[in-house]
Design a protein around this motif. Structure first.
Motif, PDB file in Angstrom:
ATOM      1  N   ALA A  88       1.543  43.916  34.869  1.00  0.00           N
ATOM      2  CA  ALA A  88       0.806  44.509  35.987  1.00  0.00           C
ATOM      3  C   ALA A  88       0.130  43.441  36.833  1.00  0.00           C
ATOM      4  CB  ALA A  88      -0.229  45.492  35.459  1.00  0.00           C
ATOM      5  N   THR A  89      -0.347  42.391  36.201  1.00  0.00           N
ATOM      6  CA  THR A  89      -1.013  41.310  36.931  1.00  0.00           C
ATOM      7  C   THR A  89       0.000  40.441  37.668  1.00  0.00           C
ATOM      8  OG1 THR A  89      -2.828  41.262  35.333  1.00  0.00           O
ATOM      9  CG2 THR A  89      -2.526  39.305  36.700  1.00  0.00           C
ATOM     10  N   ILE A  90       1.061  40.046  36.980  1.00  0.00           N
ATOM     11  CA  ILE A  90       2.044  39.126  37.564  1.00  0.00           C
ATOM     12  C   ILE A  90       2.794  39.781  38.716  1.00  0.00           C
ATOM     13  CG2 ILE A  90       4.156  37.822  37.091  1.00  0.00           C
ATOM     14  CD1 ILE A  90       3.126  37.417  34.230  1.00  0.00           C
ATOM     15  N   CYS A  91       3.105  41.063  38.589  1.00  0.00           N
ATOM     16  CA  CYS A  91       3.908  41.744  39.611  1.00  0.00           C
ATOM     17  C   CYS A  91       3.078  42.657  40.514  1.00  0.00           C
ATOM     18  CB  CYS A  91       5.019  42.547  38.945  1.00  0.00           C
ATOM     19  SG  CYS A  91       6.337  41.508  38.245  1.00  0.00           S
ATOM     20  N   ALA A  92       1.773  42.431  40.528  1.00  0.00           N
ATOM     21  CA  ALA A  92       0.903  43.294  41.335  1.00  0.00           C
ATOM     22  C   ALA A  92       1.262  43.252  42.812  1.00  0.00           C
ATOM     23  CB  ALA A  92      -0.555  42.878  41.140  1.00  0.00           C
ATOM     24  N   GLY A  93       1.695  42.096  43.308  1.00  0.00           N
ATOM     25  CA  GLY A  93       2.008  41.978  44.729  1.00  0.00           C
ATOM     26  C   GLY A  93       3.466  42.183  45.064  1.00  0.00           C
ATOM     27  N   VAL A 103      10.958  41.736  37.089  1.00  0.00           N
ATOM     28  CA  VAL A 103      10.815  41.019  35.817  1.00  0.00           C
ATOM     29  C   VAL A 103       9.721  39.973  35.999  1.00  0.00           C
ATOM     30  CG1 VAL A 103      11.953  39.592  34.084  1.00  0.00           C
ATOM     31  CG2 VAL A 103      13.261  41.356  35.290  1.00  0.00           C
ATOM     32  N   ALA A 104       8.696  40.047  35.168  1.00  0.00           N
ATOM     33  CA  ALA A 104       7.607  39.078  35.224  1.00  0.00           C
ATOM     34  C   ALA A 104       7.982  37.855  34.391  1.00  0.00           C
ATOM     35  CB  ALA A 104       6.316  39.700  34.700  1.00  0.00           C
ATOM     36  N   LEU A 105       7.786  36.679  34.958  1.00  0.00           N
ATOM     37  CA  LEU A 105       8.171  35.438  34.288  1.00  0.00           C
ATOM     38  C   LEU A 105       6.968  34.503  34.140  1.00  0.00           C
ATOM     39  CD1 LEU A 105      11.539  34.762  36.154  1.00  0.00           C
ATOM     40  CD2 LEU A 105      11.256  35.607  33.820  1.00  0.00           C
ATOM     41  N   VAL A 106       6.849  33.941  32.954  1.00  0.00           N
ATOM     42  CA  VAL A 106       5.833  32.926  32.666  1.00  0.00           C
ATOM     43  C   VAL A 106       6.578  31.618  32.419  1.00  0.00           C
ATOM     44  CG1 VAL A 106       3.983  32.202  31.103  1.00  0.00           C
ATOM     45  CG2 VAL A 106       4.288  34.632  31.638  1.00  0.00           C
ATOM     46  N   MET A 107       6.281  30.593  33.213  1.00  0.00           N
ATOM     47  CA  MET A 107       6.976  29.300  33.090  1.00  0.00           C
ATOM     48  C   MET A 107       5.953  28.216  32.782  1.00  0.00           C
ATOM     49  SD  MET A 107       9.438  30.037  36.327  1.00  0.00           S
ATOM     50  CE  MET A 107       8.155  31.117  36.982  1.00  0.00           C
ATOM     51  N   ASP A 108       6.045  27.672  31.566  1.00  0.00           N
ATOM     52  CA  ASP A 108       5.076  26.684  31.081  1.00  0.00           C
ATOM     53  C   ASP A 108       5.791  25.359  30.840  1.00  0.00           C
ATOM     54  OD1 ASP A 108       3.176  25.184  29.814  1.00  0.00           O
ATOM     55  OD2 ASP A 108       2.690  26.666  28.281  1.00  0.00           O
ATOM     56  N   PRO A 109       5.607  24.363  31.721  1.00  0.00           N
ATOM     57  CA  PRO A 109       6.298  23.078  31.560  1.00  0.00           C
ATOM     58  C   PRO A 109       5.746  22.191  30.458  1.00  0.00           C
ATOM     59  CG  PRO A 109       5.767  23.520  33.866  1.00  0.00           C
ATOM     60  CD  PRO A 109       4.965  24.468  33.030  1.00  0.00           C
ATOM     61  N   GLY A 110       4.736  22.654  29.727  1.00  0.00           N
ATOM     62  CA  GLY A 110       4.246  21.895  28.588  1.00  0.00           C
ATOM     63  C   GLY A 110       3.196  20.866  28.947  1.00  0.00           C
ATOM     64  N   THR A 111       2.983  19.940  28.026  1.00  0.00           N
ATOM     65  CA  THR A 111       1.926  18.932  28.137  1.00  0.00           C
ATOM     66  C   THR A 111       2.536  17.552  28.369  1.00  0.00           C
ATOM     67  OG1 THR A 111       1.924  18.406  25.772  1.00  0.00           O
ATOM     68  CG2 THR A 111       0.620  20.310  26.469  1.00  0.00           C
ATOM     69  N   PRO A 112       1.719  16.564  28.765  1.00  0.00           N
ATOM     70  CA  PRO A 112       2.243  15.198  28.911  1.00  0.00           C
ATOM     71  C   PRO A 112       2.885  14.667  27.631  1.00  0.00           C
ATOM     72  CG  PRO A 112       0.123  15.383  30.015  1.00  0.00           C
ATOM     73  CD  PRO A 112       0.333  16.677  29.274  1.00  0.00           C
ATOM     74  N   ALA A 113       2.397  15.094  26.478  1.00  0.00           N
ATOM     75  CA  ALA A 113       2.984  14.642  25.213  1.00  0.00           C
ATOM     76  C   ALA A 113       4.413  15.138  25.041  1.00  0.00           C
ATOM     77  CB  ALA A 113       2.125  15.116  24.039  1.00  0.00           C
ATOM     78  N   ASP A 114       4.746  16.244  25.693  1.00  0.00           N
ATOM     79  CA  ASP A 114       6.098  16.792  25.603  1.00  0.00           C
ATOM     80  C   ASP A 114       7.051  16.164  26.610  1.00  0.00           C
ATOM     81  OD1 ASP A 114       5.485  18.774  23.623  1.00  0.00           O
ATOM     82  OD2 ASP A 114       4.505  19.952  25.182  1.00  0.00           O
ATOM     83  N   ALA A 115       6.502  15.520  27.624  1.00  0.00           N
ATOM     84  CA  ALA A 115       7.328  14.975  28.702  1.00  0.00           C
ATOM     85  C   ALA A 115       8.072  13.728  28.245  1.00  0.00           C
ATOM     86  CB  ALA A 115       6.453  14.649  29.911  1.00  0.00           C
ATOM     87  N   SER A 116       9.116  13.384  28.970  1.00  0.00           N
ATOM     88  CA  SER A 116       9.866  12.163  28.671  1.00  0.00           C
ATOM     89  C   SER A 116      10.035  11.357  29.946  1.00  0.00           C
ATOM     90  CB  SER A 116      11.251  12.511  28.097  1.00  0.00           C
ATOM     91  OG  SER A 116      12.021  13.211  29.067  1.00  0.00           O
ATOM     92  N   GLY A 117      10.273  10.050  29.782  1.00  0.00           N
ATOM     93  CA  GLY A 117      10.552   9.204  30.937  1.00  0.00           C
ATOM     94  C   GLY A 117       9.401   9.029  31.889  1.00  0.00           C
ATOM     95  N   GLY A 118       8.160   9.208  31.399  1.00  0.00           N
ATOM     96  CA  GLY A 118       7.010   9.003  32.261  1.00  0.00           C
ATOM     97  C   GLY A 118       6.738  10.122  33.249  1.00  0.00           C
ATOM     98  N   GLU A 119       7.429  11.239  33.129  1.00  0.00           N
ATOM     99  CA  GLU A 119       7.202  12.359  34.051  1.00  0.00           C
ATOM    100  C   GLU A 119       5.880  13.059  33.761  1.00  0.00           C
ATOM    101  OE1 GLU A 119      10.367  14.931  35.603  1.00  0.00           O
ATOM    102  OE2 GLU A 119      11.617  14.107  34.004  1.00  0.00           O
ATOM    103  N   THR A 120       5.314  13.657  34.789  1.00  0.00           N
ATOM    104  CA  THR A 120       4.105  14.458  34.647  1.00  0.00           C
ATOM    105  C   THR A 120       4.476  15.927  34.792  1.00  0.00           C
ATOM    106  OG1 THR A 120       2.724  12.717  35.594  1.00  0.00           O
ATOM    107  CG2 THR A 120       1.825  14.951  35.582  1.00  0.00           C
TER     108      THR A 120
END
Length: 223
Positions: A88-93, A103-120
């Motif tokens: 209801a919150t994600i698709c309110a608009g 379809v409501a989607l949650v996309m979590d790119p993780g933390t710096p510890a999970d990243a590779s190659g110096g990416e943020t």
């Protein structure tokens, strides 16, 4: 009679065997994988998806999640998406339209510890995909999170261009976990049999060295 040089060589070989056994006794390194894991929301909790997004056709009102992280085990220890996951919150608009679904989607790119190659990692975000009624979860993701990157085997490698490179690469993640009641085998270290074998080889090596010294320095006969 065995010559002292031969006995000494035997002792050295046995000592080497001990070293090999002890090296084998070191805790095994568990392997994790850096990838986007795919989740379905049900009853207020995340469940690791058992099929790929292209094979899943969500219903209207579904909440799905993606999390980029280093996960040791695909289902049991995979890292879940963070943050609120309320349809209801994600698709309110995004109003409902006949012949389509949301379809409501949650996309979590993780933390710096999970990243590779110096990416943020970019910030986690949510989106409401409005797609045709027969659209798959992969279609819903493509509607709100381009560019997507797949490898030649069809594995999803990047969402919204993150990460720039890599796809499910193996990552050493420390000692393997100790055995649990669900997995009655020993993963965290050497077994009792291995210790016993090492002790036996060590005893043989010690006996060989003692024999060598005895032959080199015989004791005087007793009166």
């Amino acid at each position: 009679m065995r010559r002292p040089g031969t006995v000494a060589a035997t002792a050295a070989a046995l000592a080497a065997a001990v070293a090999v056994l002890l090296a084998a006794a070191a805790p095994a390194q568990a392997t994790g994988y850096r990838y986007w894991s795919y989740w379905l929301r049900s009853g207020g909790a995340w469940t690791y998806a058992q099929t790929g997004p292209a094979m899943h056709v969500p219903a209207d009102g579904t909440v799905e999640g993606w999390r980029f992280a280093v996960s040791r085990d695909a289902a049991a220890k995979a890292v879940q998406p963070r943050g609120a996951a309320d349809f209801a919150t994600i698709c309110a608009g995004t109003p409902a339209v006949k012949g389509s679904k949301r379809v409501a989607l949650v996309m979590d790119p993780g933390t710096p510890a999970d990243a590779s190659g110096g990416e943020t990692p970019p910030a986690p975000r949510t989106a409401c995909a409005r797609v045709p009624s027969d659209a798959s979860s992969a279609d819903a993701l493509a509607a709100v999170a381009r560019p997507l990157r797949y490898d030649s085997a069809g594995i999803l490698c990047a969402i919204s261009g993150y990460p720039r490179a890599g796809c499910g690469e193996a990552v050493a993640s420390g000692p393997a976990p100790a055995a649990s009641s669900a997995a009655p085998h020993h993963d965290g270290g050497p077994s009792v049999g291995l210790y016993a074998g090492a002790a036996a080889v060590a005893a043989l090596a010690g006996a060989a060295v003692w024999q060598t010294r005895r032959r080199r320095h015989p004791r005087s006969p007793q009166p």
